[in-house]
Design a protein around this motif. Structure first.
Motif, PDB file in Angstrom:
ATOM      1  N   ILE A   8       0.550  34.106  30.374  1.00  0.00           N
ATOM      2  CA  ILE A   8       0.855  32.924  31.177  1.00  0.00           C
ATOM      3  C   ILE A   8       0.608  31.670  30.356  1.00  0.00           C
ATOM      4  N   GLU A   9       1.679  30.944  30.049  1.00  0.00           N
ATOM      5  CA  GLU A   9       1.569  29.682  29.317  1.00  0.00           C
ATOM      6  C   GLU A   9       1.509  28.534  30.316  1.00  0.00           C
ATOM      7  N   VAL A  10       0.521  27.658  30.140  1.00  0.00           N
ATOM      8  CA  VAL A  10       0.356  26.523  31.039  1.00  0.00           C
ATOM      9  C   VAL A  10       0.137  25.247  30.234  1.00  0.00           C
ATOM     10  N   ASP A  14      -2.991  21.817  33.473  1.00  0.00           N
ATOM     11  CA  ASP A  14      -2.977  22.866  34.498  1.00  0.00           C
ATOM     12  C   ASP A  14      -3.934  24.014  34.180  1.00  0.00           C
ATOM     13  N   TRP A  15      -4.647  23.918  33.073  1.00  0.00           N
ATOM     14  CA  TRP A  15      -5.521  24.981  32.563  1.00  0.00           C
ATOM     15  C   TRP A  15      -6.526  25.476  33.610  1.00  0.00           C
ATOM     16  N   SER A  18      -4.858  26.823  36.920  1.00  0.00           N
ATOM     17  CA  SER A  18      -4.228  28.127  36.672  1.00  0.00           C
ATOM     18  C   SER A  18      -5.281  29.225  36.561  1.00  0.00           C
ATOM     19  N   LEU A  59      -4.195  33.795  29.545  1.00  0.00           N
ATOM     20  CA  LEU A  59      -3.863  32.421  29.891  1.00  0.00           C
ATOM     21  C   LEU A  59      -3.844  31.613  28.596  1.00  0.00           C
ATOM     22  N   ALA A  61      -2.887  27.771  26.662  1.00  0.00           N
ATOM     23  CA  ALA A  61      -2.544  26.346  26.696  1.00  0.00           C
ATOM     24  C   ALA A  61      -2.600  25.834  25.262  1.00  0.00           C
TER      25      ALA A  61
END
Length: 83
Positions: A8-10, A14-15, A18, A59, A61
């Protein structure tokens, strides 16, 4: 056994939200937190797992090297203090 795996790239802004959303859907353990210098950018990665199901998510970022800042996950995952 892993039953579901996601990447999941954010956006950096939004880190935390998310991570909170992933925790609330059952990925309740922060397995590890790391960063990779991509030359001009730093990719911050958090590996989240569900202890009960084996589901996992990475996750991600990306922040620029000239402003390498991201909000801590400590409020979502207290174990982030150890990393």
């Amino acid at each position: 056994m892993i039953t579901r795996s996601e990447f999941i790239e954010v956006a950096p802004d939004d880190w935390v939200q998310s991570a909170r959303e992933q925790r609330d859907r059952g990925l309740a353990a922060l397995d590890y937190l790391t960063a990779v210098d991509r030359g001009g950018a730093i990719e911050v990665l958090a590996h989240l797992v569900s202890p009960g199901t084996g589901d996992e998510a990475m996750l991600s970022a990306t922040v620029p090297t000239d402003a390498p800042r991201i909000t801590s996950l400590l409020g979502v995952f207290p174990g982030a203090d150890w990393h």
